[in-house]
Design an enzyme around this catalytic site. Structure first.
Site, PDB file in Angstrom:
ATOM      1  N   SER A   1      39.931  41.687  -1.309  1.00 45.18           N
ATOM      2  CA  SER A   1      38.682  41.274  -1.952  1.00 45.18           C
ATOM      3  C   SER A   1      38.898  40.783  -3.369  1.00 45.18           C
ATOM      4  O   SER A   1      39.810  41.230  -4.063  1.00 45.18           O
ATOM      5  CB  SER A   1      37.704  42.451  -1.986  1.00 45.18           C
ATOM      6  OG  SER A   1      37.373  42.808  -0.681  1.00 45.18           O
TER       7      SER A   1
ATOM      8  N   ARG B   1       0.813  -1.210   0.000  1.00 42.31           N
ATOM      9  CA  ARG B   1       0.000   0.000   0.000  1.00 42.31           C
ATOM     10  C   ARG B   1       0.857   1.275   0.000  1.00 42.31           C
ATOM     11  O   ARG B   1       0.355   2.371  -0.209  1.00 42.31           O
ATOM     12  CB  ARG B   1      -0.956  -0.013   1.206  1.00 42.31           C
ATOM     13  CG  ARG B   1      -2.055  -1.050   1.065  1.00 42.31           C
ATOM     14  CD  ARG B   1      -2.728  -1.382   2.391  1.00 42.31           C
ATOM     15  NE  ARG B   1      -1.950  -2.303   3.208  1.00 42.31           N
ATOM     16  CZ  ARG B   1      -2.340  -2.784   4.387  1.00 42.31           C
ATOM     17  NH1 ARG B   1      -3.499  -2.408   4.901  1.00 42.31           N
ATOM     18  NH2 ARG B   1      -1.580  -3.632   5.060  1.00 42.31           N
TER      19      ARG B   1
ATOM     20  N   GLY C   1      -7.238  -5.378  12.574  1.00 39.12           N
ATOM     21  CA  GLY C   1      -7.877  -6.573  13.116  1.00 39.12           C
ATOM     22  C   GLY C   1      -8.804  -6.160  14.260  1.00 39.12           C
ATOM     23  O   GLY C   1      -8.474  -5.282  15.045  1.00 39.12           O
TER      24      GLY C   1
HETATM   25  C1  UD1 Z   1      -1.682  -6.377  11.206  1.00 38.18           C
HETATM   26  C2  UD1 Z   1      -2.550  -7.303  12.050  1.00 38.18           C
HETATM   27  C3  UD1 Z   1      -3.838  -6.582  12.424  1.00 38.18           C
HETATM   28  C4  UD1 Z   1      -3.491  -5.305  13.174  1.00 38.18           C
HETATM   29  C5  UD1 Z   1      -2.498  -4.426  12.383  1.00 38.18           C
HETATM   30  C6  UD1 Z   1      -1.971  -3.323  13.256  1.00 38.18           C
HETATM   31  C7  UD1 Z   1      -2.075  -9.611  11.371  1.00 38.18           C
HETATM   32  C8  UD1 Z   1      -2.568 -10.783  10.617  1.00 38.18           C
HETATM   33  N1  UD1 Z   1      -2.839  -8.524  11.326  1.00 38.18           N
HETATM   34  O1  UD1 Z   1      -2.374  -6.116   9.997  1.00 38.18           O
HETATM   35  O2  UD1 Z   1      -4.659  -7.396  13.252  1.00 38.18           O
HETATM   36  O3  UD1 Z   1      -4.682  -4.572  13.473  1.00 38.18           O
HETATM   37  O4  UD1 Z   1      -1.377  -5.196  11.937  1.00 38.18           O
HETATM   38  O5  UD1 Z   1      -1.163  -2.425  12.557  1.00 38.18           O
HETATM   39  O6  UD1 Z   1      -1.046  -9.695  11.994  1.00 38.18           O
HETATM   40  N2  UD1 Z   1       5.156  -8.850   8.114  1.00 38.18           N
HETATM   41  C9  UD1 Z   1       6.168  -9.781   7.963  1.00 38.18           C
HETATM   42  N3  UD1 Z   1       5.926 -10.898   7.230  1.00 38.18           N
HETATM   43  C10 UD1 Z   1       4.728 -11.163   6.660  1.00 38.18           C
HETATM   44  C11 UD1 Z   1       3.688 -10.214   6.832  1.00 38.18           C
HETATM   45  C12 UD1 Z   1       3.929  -9.076   7.550  1.00 38.18           C
HETATM   46  O7  UD1 Z   1       7.277  -9.578   8.485  1.00 38.18           O
HETATM   47  O8  UD1 Z   1       4.608 -12.202   6.013  1.00 38.18           O
HETATM   48  C13 UD1 Z   1       5.422  -7.634   8.891  1.00 38.18           C
HETATM   49  C14 UD1 Z   1       5.341  -6.380   8.034  1.00 38.18           C
HETATM   50  O9  UD1 Z   1       6.611  -6.021   7.527  1.00 38.18           O
HETATM   51  C15 UD1 Z   1       4.800  -5.334   9.000  1.00 38.18           C
HETATM   52  C16 UD1 Z   1       4.039  -6.142  10.026  1.00 38.18           C
HETATM   53  O10 UD1 Z   1       4.438  -7.483   9.892  1.00 38.18           O
HETATM   54  O11 UD1 Z   1       5.837  -4.633   9.650  1.00 38.18           O
HETATM   55  C17 UD1 Z   1       2.524  -6.029   9.857  1.00 38.18           C
HETATM   56  O12 UD1 Z   1       2.163  -6.460   8.557  1.00 38.18           O
HETATM   57  P1  UD1 Z   1       0.990  -5.768   7.737  1.00 38.18           P
HETATM   58  O13 UD1 Z   1       0.886  -6.483   6.448  1.00 38.18           O
HETATM   59  O14 UD1 Z   1       1.164  -4.308   7.703  1.00 38.18           O
HETATM   60  O15 UD1 Z   1      -0.276  -6.163   8.638  1.00 38.18           O
HETATM   61  P2  UD1 Z   1      -1.688  -5.426   8.695  1.00 38.18           P
HETATM   62  O16 UD1 Z   1      -2.483  -5.824   7.526  1.00 38.18           O
HETATM   63  O17 UD1 Z   1      -1.492  -3.983   8.941  1.00 38.18           O
HETATM   64 CA    CA Z   2       0.308  -2.661   9.089  1.00 33.33          CA
END
Ligand code: UD1
Ligand code: CA
Length: 462
Positions: free
Chosen positions: A410, A18, A144
């Protein structure tokens, strides 16, 4: 009750679709440092580096290089199959660890130290299988949702994509910050299934899993939702940056720094400023800058990775990069200290003077319109308006050495390599190509010729 062993895992492997960026999300900056550094710095407030782990994936080399100085440990998640999957990648390293395991997300940079402390306290008091930090959001879109039973116990976290219509309306959200009983987390983490529209392994499913196994999870609800902001887009990045800047300015003001129109000033998280210093509007203090006491930093200055000692005045619209300015010096307005300059005590550098890799001795002056590059200037020397060091011949750079108490007239052109001896004098408008001995006067210009009446004669011809 005694403190339990503590491990912190920071998830930072995702790309962050995003953000619409070529750069991994956690490498974007807020408050002057990357998102993930903000999180690591928070983690290091409650844990020692050997207990902090970062999961990397997208642009892992870059993320690890930036975090290396913090002394934390990395493990990699090569394919991003969700937050639960990310944790699993650290199993061999972490599953023997006892005590509590705190999970932080690399895209949540605003967490306050107070909230982390509160989490530790709550863990001590409840010894829960898991504690989830939550907050109430008027607009919970994207987060979430926290699902409670009738007696207000958390029973599950449901991702927006998987939520029923009723769950969709819940305003209490998951921050992505949890603390787990480490042994229970590793015992059950394998039972997470990718049963959701995104086919990801959600760490959030652990709450329901632990509950089914007969364990208790609790929530810690935070009043100020701004500190739980997860950065998913550049709009949120700008919001986070603003909050971090405001916090920094406030912290400095409470420590005795005057900041004029603080809403216009940008100060990076690690910058230090001494008491009774005044910072003018629209100024930016960046990187590893340290500013002493009783300084005046005028409006519109940009100072980066520099040390400004006590009592220095930097007048408006000056730009200082990777330089040291010793106490009592005056810089600007409109001065540029480009890089690697060392300004000794009581120096005056005025408007439209550019310095690069130059040392100015104590009390030396260059007040107007100069370029001084690769130069050493002795104490109390005066560099006249318009003086230029010609330090580049099109192929290589050469040094200019100017002794103490010299006077450069200068509009002089100093062709390097060049030495001007102590207490020597250069006549205005000279092009100096040869060494000037101490105490000598150098004149490097055509002698003036006056042709009596010649101008009048030309006029009469017309
Ligand atoms: C996540 C939570 C959601 C919460 C929100 C808060 C989950 C499933 N959902 O959603 O409940 O309200 O954060 O901000 O956890 N990342 C990895 N590996 C992966 C996926 C993600 O390292 O395979 C890391 C990303 O780099 C990031 C963090 O985890 O720093 C969160 O991932 P993101 O995809 O932003 O989760 P959200 O959809 O925001
Ligand atoms: Ca996030």
């Amino acid at each position: 009750m005694e403190d339990q062993a503590l491990t912190i895992v920071i998830l930072a492997a995702g790309l962050g679709t995003r953000m619409k960026s070529k750069k991994a999300k956690v490498l974007h900056r807020a408050g002057g440092i990357t998102l993930v550094e903000n999180v690591v710095q928070s983690a290091l407030k409650i844990a020692t580096p050997e207990n902090v782990f970062v999961v990397t994936g997208h642009q892992a080399d870059e993320v690890e290089a930036i975090l290396k100085p913090y002394g934390v440990t990395f493990f990699r998640q090569l394919e991003q199959k969700g937050t639960g999957h990310a944790m699993l990648m650290g199993e061999s390293m972490l599953s023997e660890r006892k005590g509590r395991l705190i999970v932080l997300y690399g895209d949540t940079p605003l967490l306050s130290d107070g909230t982390l402390q509160a989490l530790l306290e709550r863990d001590k008091a409840t010894r829960s299988a898991a504690t989830v930090i939550t907050t109430i959001l008027e607009d919970p879109t994207g987060y979430g949702r926290i699902v409670m039973d009738d007696s207000h116990h958390i029973i599950a976290i449901v991702e927006q994509k998987a939520a029923t219509l009723d769950q969709y309306k819940i305003k209490e959200i998951n921050s992505g910050i949890y603390s787990f009983d480490s042994a229970l987390l590793w015992k059950y983490i394998h039972t997470i299934k990718p049963n959701n529209p995104a086919k990801e392994y959600y760490l959030t499913d652990m709450i329901e899993i632990l509950r089914h196994a007969g364990h208790h999870a609790v929530t810690l609800r935070v009043e100020d939702p701004s500190e739980l902001l997860g950065i998913n887009s550049r709009v949120e990045l700008a919001v986070a940056d603003k909050i971090l800047r405001d916090r920094k300015s406030k912290e400095l003001m409470l420590d005795g720094v005057t900041i004029e129109y603080p809403e216009t000033v940008q100060i990076d998280r690690q910058v230090k400023v001494g008491p009774d210093t005044i910072v003018g509007p629209l100024t930016q203090l960046r990187g590893n800058t340290v500013i002493g006491e009783d300084c005046y930093i005028g409006a519109g200055c940009i100072i980066e990775d520099s040390t400004i000692e006590d009592g220095v005045e930097v007048h408006p619209y000056s730009i200082i990069n990777k330089s040291v300015v010793e106490s009592g010096s005056h810089i600007g307005p409109f001065a540029r200290l480009r890089q690697d300059n060392h300004i000794e005590q009581g120096v005056h550098i005025g408007n439209f003077v550019e310095l690069k890799n130059t040392r100015m001795g104590a009390g030396a002056k260059a007040r107007h319109l100069s370029y001084l590059g690769d130069a050493t200037i002795g104490e109390k020397s005066n560099i006249g308006a318009g003086t230029i060091t010609c330090n580049y011949d099109g192929k290589k750079k050469a040094p200019t050495r100017i002794g103490r108490e010299t006077f450069v007239g200068s509009n002089s052109t100093l062709v390097a390599p060049l030495t001007l001896g102590d207490e020597s004098y250069v006549g205005a408008g000279s092009v100096v190509t040869e060494e000037v001995p101490a105490d000598a006067l150098a004149l490097g210009r055509a002698r003036q010729v006056n042709k009596e009446g010649y101008a009048k004669k030309l006029r009469e011809q017309d």
